[in-house]
Design an enzyme around this catalytic site. Structure first.
Site, PDB file in Angstrom:
ATOM      1  N   SER A 188       1.017  -1.295  -0.026  1.00 19.20           N
ATOM      2  CA  SER A 188      -0.014   0.132  -0.075  1.00 19.20           C
ATOM      3  C   SER A 188       0.918   1.145  -0.076  1.00 19.20           C
ATOM      4  O   SER A 188       0.480   2.234  -0.612  1.00 19.20           O
ATOM      5  CB  SER A 188      -0.855  -0.123   1.145  1.00 19.20           C
TER       6      SER A 188
ATOM      7  N   LYS B 244     -11.490   0.697  -2.812  1.00 15.84           N
ATOM      8  CA  LYS B 244     -10.284   1.398  -3.708  1.00 15.84           C
ATOM      9  C   LYS B 244     -10.460   1.329  -4.739  1.00 15.84           C
ATOM     10  O   LYS B 244     -11.618   2.277  -5.380  1.00 15.84           O
ATOM     11  CB  LYS B 244      -8.903   0.694  -3.198  1.00 15.84           C
TER      12      LYS B 244
ATOM     13  N   HIS C 146      -5.007  -3.224  -2.948  1.00 15.22           N
ATOM     14  CA  HIS C 146      -4.498  -2.333  -4.052  1.00 15.22           C
ATOM     15  C   HIS C 146      -4.194  -3.104  -5.426  1.00 15.22           C
ATOM     16  O   HIS C 146      -3.911  -2.557  -6.438  1.00 15.22           O
ATOM     17  CB  HIS C 146      -3.097  -1.674  -3.612  1.00 15.22           C
TER      18      HIS C 146
HETATM   19  C1  LIG Z   1      -6.821  -0.137   2.622  1.00 11.57           C
HETATM   20  C2  LIG Z   1      -6.181  -1.464   3.056  1.00 11.57           C
HETATM   21  C3  LIG Z   1      -7.039  -2.566   4.008  1.00 11.57           C
HETATM   22  C4  LIG Z   1      -8.222  -2.085   4.696  1.00 11.57           C
HETATM   23  O1  LIG Z   1      -9.103  -1.657   3.972  1.00 11.57           O
HETATM   24  P1  LIG Z   1     -10.266  -0.827   4.283  1.00 11.57           P
HETATM   25  O2  LIG Z   1     -11.628  -1.475   3.615  1.00 11.57           O
HETATM   26  O3  LIG Z   1     -10.179   0.500   3.727  1.00 11.57           O
HETATM   27  O4  LIG Z   1     -10.727  -1.041   5.880  1.00 11.57           O
HETATM   28  C5  LIG Z   1      -6.358  -3.696   4.235  1.00 11.57           C
HETATM   29  N1  LIG Z   1      -5.161  -4.010   3.657  1.00 11.57           N
HETATM   30  C6  LIG Z   1      -4.407  -2.979   2.752  1.00 11.57           C
HETATM   31  C7  LIG Z   1      -3.173  -3.528   2.291  1.00 11.57           C
HETATM   32  C8  LIG Z   1      -5.052  -1.675   2.629  1.00 11.57           C
HETATM   33  O5  LIG Z   1      -4.315  -1.074   1.706  1.00 11.57           O
END
Ligand SMILES: *Cc1c(COP(=O)(O)O)cnc(C)c1O
Length: 390
Positions: A179, A238, A207
């Site tokens: 991330s 995302k 991602h």
């Molecule tokens: C954003 C993210 C999460 C969490 O996801 P949310 O739906 O925003 O709680 C988990 N793992 C990674 C690698 C992330 O970047």
């Protein structure tokens, strides 16, 4: 109140080390141009990679579902909150990931804590990349398994640890796309090790979903390395532009989580609007592969442009482009200078990244135009000059 004075003391310390955080308010959709604090800025720090959060079809789907099913599901899935939109979305996700089944969670954070906290038992060992997302670390902490961290993407180190650590079951947890660094896990090698040491891989595709591989199907599709040793986790918030998350894998894993994962059981089902908009977003990703391609192209152009200017930007192919600065104060200064040049890109500082590795985490979107990318590069040039970077 006197009894909270110690809190302000700690906040002051954060402020003095340039680590205090505050909220900025975006007064529009997370589109390439946003209204922020009354001004138009080019958005370079959203995970809305495919621009689907503002897609009229996705918005429409949310409205239609709200009219039919209401604003909220009214209960947990296992009580009376389960609606056709949830089940249909789970089936679509399973098809998209090529697995037997999938289960929705309210957030990726809850998916990771639920998954790791439920499946990994006392006596097990979780091998976890050192740069893993906080939700993975918290999931490991929540489970009764032992956590062993390997150096980032270092397969020799992972093998060394797999060799010397004994336990009941072995789990390897990694992000497909990291991330904060935007690099990918070396999945073929990692799966090779998992096979040799009889480990199961938990792959966080937050991602990678909608970003990597043919039709945005993720890391496995990108590397072309199927395996039945993988449990997938990904988010809908995302690239899919909405909210929520999923775990996908064999039916028995999903059935087990449905019965045992506390972050699934003891929480209200996703609002119908959220499930329906994710369904529509998934449909768009599958029917318009040009979006993923455009995202890739924008990522390459922006990354190469920044590298050419001399910024410390590692090689890579994903839309997460870290501009490495080091010092938190300096990263903050560059972020502020960029803002004055019309670009909103956040400085990411500890504890989100390790100490001394502060950066501007630039993310690009499929809906950025060529003109937007040019604008971004010019802003970096001018802002960089102002603060003495690169
Ligand atoms: C954003 C993210 C999460 C969490 O996801 P949310 O739906 O925003 O709680 C988990 N793992 C990674 C690698 C992330 O970047």
């Amino acid at each position: 109140m006197r009894c909270f004075e110690w809190l302000s003391g700690e906040l002051e310390e954060l402020h003095d080390s340039y680590l205090l955080r505050r909220l900025a308010t975006i007064d529009s959709c997370p589109s390439p141009r946003v209204s922020i604090e009354g001004e138009q800025k080019l958005l370079l720090c959203s995970n809305n990679y495919l621009g689907l959060a503002a897609d009229p079809r996705v918005i429409r789907a949310a409205m239609v579902a709200t009219e039919k099913y209401g604003a909220g599901a009214g209960a947990a899935r296992l009580i009376s909150g389960n609606m056709p939109v949830h089940t249909v979305l789970e089936e679509a996700i399973a098809r998209f990931k090529g697995t037997e089944a999938a289960l929705l969670f309210s957030t990726g954070y809850m998916a990771n804590t639920g998954l790791l906290g439920t499946l990994c038992k006392k006596g097990d060992v979780i091998f976890c990349d050192r740069l893993s997302h906080a939700s993975i670390i918290d999931g490991c902490t929540l489970s009764s398994a032992r956590m062993v961290r390997y150096r980032h993407n270092d397969m020799a180190h992972l093998e060394f640890l797999l060799q010397k650590t004994s336990g009941n079951r072995k789990w390897i947890v990694t992000e497909g796309v990291f991330s904060m660094d935007g690099d990918m896990a070396p999945l073929p090698e990692l799966l090779g090790l998992a096979g040799r040491y009889d480990a199961v891989v938990i792959l966080d595709e937050a991602h990678a979903t909608g970003v990597l591989g043919q039709g945005g199907r993720g890391t496995v599709e990108y590397f072309g390395c199927r395996s039945d040793r993988i449990i997938f986790m990904g988010t809908l918030g995302k690239a899919l532009g909405g909210f929520g998350a999923y775990v996908a894998g064999e039916r028995v894993v999903i059935d087990y989580l449905l019965n045992k994962a506390r972050s699934f059981i003891f929480t209200t089902a996703l609002p119908p609007a959220v499930a329906a908009s994710a369904m529509e977003a998934l449909h768009i990703v599958e029917s318009e592969p040009g979006r993923v391609e455009r995202l890739r192209k924008n990522a390459v152009t922006l990354r190469q442009g920044l590298q050419k200017m001399g910024f410390d930007v590692p090689p890579g192919e994903t839309p997460i482009i870290p501009v490495l600065i080091g010092d938190a104060e300096k990263a903050l200064a560059l972020s502020k200078a960029l803002f004055l040049e019309g670009v909103y890109a956040m400085a990411v500082r500890p504890p989100t990244v390790p100490k001394g590795e502060s950066r501007i985490r630039v993310t690009v979107m499929a809906t950025h135009t060529d003109e937007d990318i040019r604008f971004a590069l010019e802003a970096f040039e001018r802002a960089g000059r102002k603060v003495g970077l690169p």
